[in-house]
Write an enzyme that holds these catalytic residues in place. Structure first.
Site, PDB file in Angstrom:
ATOM      1  N   ILE A 190     -76.300  40.520 -65.443  1.00 52.32           N
ATOM      2  CA  ILE A 190     -76.222  39.071 -65.250  1.00 52.32           C
ATOM      3  C   ILE A 190     -75.627  38.398 -66.475  1.00 52.32           C
ATOM      4  CG2 ILE A 190     -77.605  36.980 -65.003  1.00 52.32           C
ATOM      5  CD1 ILE A 190     -79.540  38.598 -63.262  1.00 52.32           C
ATOM      6  N   ASP A 204     -76.430  41.664 -77.744  1.00 52.57           N
ATOM      7  CA  ASP A 204     -76.935  42.732 -76.881  1.00 52.57           C
ATOM      8  C   ASP A 204     -77.420  43.853 -77.781  1.00 52.57           C
ATOM      9  OD1 ASP A 204     -76.203  43.108 -73.580  1.00 52.57           O
ATOM     10  OD2 ASP A 204     -77.030  44.847 -74.626  1.00 52.57           O
ATOM     11  N   ASP A 229     -81.472  42.545 -81.136  1.00 51.97           N
ATOM     12  CA  ASP A 229     -82.618  42.661 -80.239  1.00 51.97           C
ATOM     13  C   ASP A 229     -83.420  41.365 -80.380  1.00 51.97           C
ATOM     14  OD1 ASP A 229     -85.110  43.138 -79.092  1.00 51.97           O
ATOM     15  OD2 ASP A 229     -85.354  45.116 -79.983  1.00 51.97           O
ATOM     16  N   VAL A 230     -83.552  40.597 -79.295  1.00 49.75           N
ATOM     17  CA  VAL A 230     -84.176  39.274 -79.399  1.00 49.75           C
ATOM     18  C   VAL A 230     -85.671  39.341 -79.667  1.00 49.75           C
ATOM     19  CG1 VAL A 230     -82.435  38.176 -77.932  1.00 49.75           C
ATOM     20  CG2 VAL A 230     -84.559  39.041 -76.902  1.00 49.75           C
ATOM     21  N   ASN A 264     -81.135  34.968 -71.741  1.00 49.28           N
ATOM     22  CA  ASN A 264     -81.034  35.916 -70.634  1.00 49.28           C
ATOM     23  C   ASN A 264     -81.723  37.252 -70.886  1.00 49.28           C
ATOM     24  OD1 ASN A 264     -79.719  37.216 -68.190  1.00 49.28           O
ATOM     25  ND2 ASN A 264     -78.734  38.389 -69.821  1.00 49.28           N
ATOM     26  N   TYR A 324     -94.226  42.289 -66.279  1.00 46.13           N
ATOM     27  CA  TYR A 324     -92.989  41.578 -65.944  1.00 46.13           C
ATOM     28  C   TYR A 324     -93.305  40.220 -65.315  1.00 46.13           C
ATOM     29  CZ  TYR A 324     -88.395  40.660 -63.880  1.00 46.13           C
ATOM     30  OH  TYR A 324     -87.198  40.085 -63.530  1.00 46.13           O
ATOM     31  N   LYS A 343     -92.584  36.376 -66.762  1.00 50.31           N
ATOM     32  CA  LYS A 343     -91.675  35.461 -66.079  1.00 50.31           C
ATOM     33  C   LYS A 343     -92.373  34.169 -65.650  1.00 50.31           C
ATOM     34  CE  LYS A 343     -88.037  38.018 -66.534  1.00 50.31           C
ATOM     35  NZ  LYS A 343     -86.933  37.601 -67.430  1.00 50.31           N
TER      36      LYS A 343
END
Length: 257
Positions: free
Chosen positions: A24, A43, A62-63, A88, A153, A157
């Protein structure tokens, strides 16, 4: 400006996309580039970053690591400011019953999917305030539905949606818009792995698991990464200028997970 023109982002937008070299994120980076934006991505996939087309600059980062996010924003200074930041980066996390999920797997999912979004938003605030810009957080339909065997997950979210709506209230008076996009079942390697893992968990075949997943989507089909990119472009266009604090599903109407 007529209505049709308002659906296209203005040329020259300065855009950052995290995890922008695959899936995405890559679709969004390409879409903004084609719309005339200047794009910087990060990325963790060094090979994918090397394969990016001319016009997209990048940082290996790496965020979930705050220091690496700091480096990302330092590198992105070459854009001369930020008009759009797309949060993202995310991972699927483990597929297992809660008693089988160890602490490391839980923490990794939260660190990337939620804490990473905080680190980026924290650093983006000043630049977006200066440009009266846009923050787009990627959540998931798992951020509005329960998701058995995918609790880290789904929890992350749901938290992203809460972060989005809270920042919209906090930043709205400064002219910053904050929205979340909630993709459904997006075609690509990640969902293939998720379907494989859930099929194993359930003791059924991949084909049976895929069919069961799609039976819960009103349109009976997967979403393409370009569908999500199209929503991001609309939010960045003049026609999206009054959309703020929303959790926008791009999912073909996922009814349950």
């Amino acid at each position: 400006m007529n209505v049709v023109e308002s659906l296209v982002p203005r040329a020259g937008l300065r855009v950052m996309v995290t995890a922008g070299a695959n899936g995405i994120g890559l679709a969004m980076a390409h879409a903004f580039l084609q719309a005339g934006a200047r794009v910087h991505v990060c990325d963790v996939d060094e090979q994918a970053l090397a394969a990016l087309p001319p016009g997209i600059s990048s940082t290996l980062a790496d965020v979930s690591d705050e220091a690496q996010v700091d480096r990302l924003f330092t590198d992105a200074e070459q854009l001369g400011g930020l008009d759009v930041v797309v949060n993202n980066a995310g991972i699927a996390g483990p597929t297992a019953a809660i008693e089988e999920i160890d602490g490391d797997a839980w923490r990794q999912t939260i660190d990337i999917n939620l804490n990473g979004q905080y680190y980026v938003a924290h650093r983006a605030a000043r630049g977006l305030r200066e440009s009266r810009g846009l923050l787009i957080n990627l959540a998931s339909v798992a951020g509005r539905l329960g998701f058995a065997y995918r609790t880290p997950y789904a929890a992350s979210k749901w938290a992203v949606v809460g972060l989005t709506r809270s920042l919209a209230c906090e930043w709205g008076p400064d002219g910053i818009r904050v929205n979340a996009i909630l993709p459904g079942i997006v075609s690509g390697p990640r969902i293939e792995q998720v379907i494989h893992d859930r099929a194993q968990q359930r003791g059924i075949s991949y084909a049976e698991m895929e069919k069961e997943n799609l039976s819960r989507v009103s349109m009976r089909k997967m979403v393409e990464p370009t569908d999500v990119a199209a929503m991001a472009l609309f939010l960045a266009a003049p026609g999206g200028s009054n959309i703020c604090g929303q959790a926008l599903s791009v999912c073909g109407n996922v009814e349950s997970l």
